[in-house]
Write a protein that holds these residues in place. Structure first.
Motif, PDB file in Angstrom:
ATOM      1  N   ALA A 132      63.275  76.048  21.246  1.00 40.84           N
ATOM      2  CA  ALA A 132      63.011  74.161  22.072  1.00 40.84           C
ATOM      3  C   ALA A 132      64.538  74.845  22.319  1.00 40.84           C
ATOM      4  CB  ALA A 132      63.531  73.351  20.893  1.00 40.84           C
ATOM      5  N   ARG A 133      65.858  75.595  22.257  1.00 39.83           N
ATOM      6  CA  ARG A 133      67.138  76.295  22.258  1.00 39.83           C
ATOM      7  C   ARG A 133      67.233  77.018  23.605  1.00 39.83           C
ATOM      8  NH1 ARG A 133      68.706  75.804  17.115  1.00 39.83           N
ATOM      9  NH2 ARG A 133      68.981  77.683  16.779  1.00 39.83           N
ATOM     10  N   ALA A 134      65.671  77.480  23.399  1.00 36.42           N
ATOM     11  CA  ALA A 134      65.719  79.210  24.123  1.00 36.42           C
ATOM     12  C   ALA A 134      65.154  78.101  26.206  1.00 36.42           C
ATOM     13  CB  ALA A 134      64.699  79.894  23.897  1.00 36.42           C
ATOM     14  N   LEU A 135      64.185  77.345  25.067  1.00 41.61           N
ATOM     15  CA  LEU A 135      63.613  76.637  26.720  1.00 41.61           C
ATOM     16  C   LEU A 135      64.329  75.312  27.110  1.00 41.61           C
ATOM     17  CD1 LEU A 135      60.440  75.381  25.312  1.00 41.61           C
ATOM     18  CD2 LEU A 135      60.894  77.422  26.222  1.00 41.61           C
ATOM     19  N   ALA A 136      65.188  75.130  26.758  1.00 40.18           N
ATOM     20  CA  ALA A 136      66.764  74.538  26.663  1.00 40.18           C
ATOM     21  C   ALA A 136      67.784  75.159  27.966  1.00 40.18           C
ATOM     22  CB  ALA A 136      67.271  73.483  26.628  1.00 40.18           C
ATOM     23  N   ARG A 196      58.841  78.083  29.399  1.00 38.22           N
ATOM     24  CA  ARG A 196      57.866  76.880  28.809  1.00 38.22           C
ATOM     25  C   ARG A 196      56.530  77.638  29.262  1.00 38.22           C
ATOM     26  NH1 ARG A 196      58.579  71.543  27.590  1.00 38.22           N
ATOM     27  NH2 ARG A 196      60.679  72.367  27.792  1.00 38.22           N
ATOM     28  N   ALA A 197      56.156  78.362  30.479  1.00 33.52           N
ATOM     29  CA  ALA A 197      55.148  78.970  31.141  1.00 33.52           C
ATOM     30  C   ALA A 197      54.327  79.708  29.867  1.00 33.52           C
ATOM     31  CB  ALA A 197      55.598  79.307  32.254  1.00 33.52           C
ATOM     32  N   MET A 198      55.185  80.454  29.293  1.00 33.59           N
ATOM     33  CA  MET A 198      54.365  81.305  27.503  1.00 33.59           C
ATOM     34  C   MET A 198      54.161  80.236  26.874  1.00 33.59           C
ATOM     35  SD  MET A 198      54.850  84.711  26.939  1.00 33.59           S
ATOM     36  CE  MET A 198      54.735  85.589  25.100  1.00 33.59           C
ATOM     37  N   LEU A 252      55.308  81.757  20.255  1.00 33.39           N
ATOM     38  CA  LEU A 252      55.949  80.221  20.360  1.00 33.39           C
ATOM     39  C   LEU A 252      56.938  81.058  20.482  1.00 33.39           C
ATOM     40  CD1 LEU A 252      53.507  78.561  18.311  1.00 33.39           C
ATOM     41  CD2 LEU A 252      54.509  77.318  20.599  1.00 33.39           C
ATOM     42  N   LEU A 253      57.694  81.928  19.013  1.00 32.31           N
ATOM     43  CA  LEU A 253      58.854  82.401  19.328  1.00 32.31           C
ATOM     44  C   LEU A 253      59.153  83.595  20.021  1.00 32.31           C
ATOM     45  CD1 LEU A 253      58.739  82.843  15.425  1.00 32.31           C
ATOM     46  CD2 LEU A 253      59.907  81.344  16.452  1.00 32.31           C
ATOM     47  N   SER A 293      52.939  84.672  32.290  1.00 31.47           N
ATOM     48  CA  SER A 293      53.820  83.771  32.194  1.00 31.47           C
ATOM     49  C   SER A 293      54.489  84.198  33.249  1.00 31.47           C
ATOM     50  CB  SER A 293      54.480  83.236  30.626  1.00 31.47           C
ATOM     51  OG  SER A 293      53.487  83.262  29.618  1.00 31.47           O
ATOM     52  N   GLY A 294      54.356  84.990  34.340  1.00 29.24           N
ATOM     53  CA  GLY A 294      55.314  85.884  35.145  1.00 29.24           C
ATOM     54  C   GLY A 294      56.689  86.691  35.071  1.00 29.24           C
TER      55      GLY A 294
END
Ligand code: ATP
Ligand code: MG
Length: 411
Positions: free
Chosen positions: A238-242, A248-250, A277-278, A364-365
């Motif tokens: 969640a911290r990495a996504l923030a 998020r695409a991954m 996820l990780l 995922s880019g």
């Protein structure tokens, strides 16, 4: 099943998810039966049965190849689970609460109405009698089914304090059934979500699999994220996504792919999903390591992977049979990008998963110099492209921020 119990003089109904799904026109996954008969009385009715669960006793009854869960009506509110941890010191056949209001155990038997009111959501609290084709509804389950609303039975804050996992279940059912969550429950989740920190990591692992690996993972992730429930179970991701929203695409693609596989009846492995996820968390750590210690990529993975896994295990246990292949998928990434000794690599037991992971990253880019396509062609034996020259993939000028790639110029 209910008939045998009735013939023996007990009350018995189908209950819970199967009634809900039948009324919605879905095929139930499994059938649960709820009865006035005590565990020993249930055992006496069915030859092929056994009592399972010490603190929360239910009876497993074999019917053909299926196992049907038969449970005795419970009084008081109680979750259908065996909380982890040793509570042997507590008196049996009684409800036990922790200081926080969390329900630790409940073996108080009750009436069908009491049994209904201790269930989590109104639509999960319906009882069905197939003989008379009647539905017993002690709350507002039928109306809520029609309105497609997920409503907590009783006071949502109290019920989430008793068992914070119910918040995750709310997200799961909202996504699975495409229901809206009632406003009072939404407000209670906003107040109670930090309570998820109290849930034993072992219980959360099972719950995460039900949330993300039962065919509606992508939709469930969206609901979890919206409700602020993703961060309590995957804090580092969640911290990495923030920090890097592109990651998020991954997650979305990984979940979408596994939903599709599940829909087609293909196997899915928690190892692959957890690897995805990780991955944003791992990538961030590797980037930090590369910056500070100038570590080659493989060394960075070896250092960062155990830290990411250990951190996650504090929230959701990852059994070793999943964390080991997960690490291997990560560690093979670099070798798949350099494409050295392809025959040998293709024979690695984890090659296929690692290759799928490369495809997922590209989807995922991430820019990986066409590695996915190269390996696809390698495997079909079709028109072998020349191996990549040089010891490492070129550093990308347009490297994605936070992709964790391209720092590996050592070696
Ligand atoms: P699914 O189809 O996904 O299995 P389900 O509703 O059958 O959905 P289960 O986890 O199998 O869900 O639980 C069966 C029933 O037990 C639920 O319908 C609900 O009535 C009750 N239940 C399960 N977990 C809880 C809980 N934590 N708190 C209260 N009631 C619960
Ligand atoms: Mg069920």
């Amino acid at each position: 099943m209910h008939r045998e119990l009735r013939d023996a003089g007990h009350e018995a109904y189908l209950v819970g998810g199967c009634v809900r799904d039948l009324l919605l026109g879905y095929e139930p996954k499994d059938f649960d039966v709820s009865t006035s008969a005590r565990p020993e009385q249930i055992r006496a009715v069915f030859r092929r049965s056994r009592i399972v669960g010490r603190r929360f006793q239910i009876v497993h009854v074999r019917s053909g190849r299926e196992v049907i869960e038969v449970s005795t009506f419970r009084g008081h509110h109680s979750p259908d689970f065996e909380p982890d941890g040793d509570d042997d010191a507590l008196p049996h056949n009684a409800a036990a609460y922790a200081d926080s209001g969390m329900l630790l155990r409940d073996n108080v038997f009750g009436t069908v109405e009491e049994d209904a009111l201790r269930r989590d959501f109104t639509v999960n609290g319906l009882y069905y009698d197939p003989d008379s084709d009647t539905v017993l509804d002690f709350s507002t389950g039928v109306a809520d089914l029609e309105a497609r609303v997920l409503r907590v039975i009783g006071d949502p804050v109290t019920r989430f304090q008793e068992d914070p996992v119910r918040m995750l279940r709310a997200a799961r059912f909202a996504a699975k059934l495409d229901f809206t969550i009632a406003p009072a429950a939404l407000a209670a989740i906003a107040r109670c979500r930090d309570l998820l920190d109290q849930i034993p990591a072992a219980r959360l692992f099972d719950e995460v699999l039900k949330l993300l690996l039962t065919g509606r993972g992508e939709a469930t992730f969206a609901v979890l994220d919206e409700l602020g429930l993703f961060a309590p179970i995957f804090p580092e991701t969640a911290r990495a996504l923030a920090a890097v929203p592109e990651w998020r695409a991954m997650i979305v693609h990984a979940l979408d792919n596994s939903d599709e596989r599940i829909g087609l009846g293909k196997p899915v492995t928690p190892a692959f999903l957890y690897a995805a996820l990780l991955w944003p968390a791992l990538a961030r750590r590797m980037e930090a390591l590369a910056k500070h210690a100038q570590l080659p990529e493989l060394a960075a993975i070896s250092e960062a992977a155990p830290e990411v896994i250990a951190g996650q295990c504090r929230r959701t246990v990852i059994p070793r049979r999943f964390s080991t292949p997960m690490r291997e998928i990560w560690e093979l990434q670099q070798r798949l990008l350099t494409r050295r000794s392809p025959q040998k690599l293709a024979a690695h037991p984890r090659f296929r998963a690692a290759y799928d992971f490369v495809l997922l990253r590209e989807q995922s880019g991430e820019q990986l110099d066409g590695a996915g396509d190269w390996w696809t062609r390698f495997q079909t034996g079709e028109q072998m492209p020349a191996p990549v020259a040089g010891p490492r993939p070129r550093r990308r000028a347009r490297r994605r921020r936070g992709s964790g790639r391209g720092n590996a110029d050592g070696g």
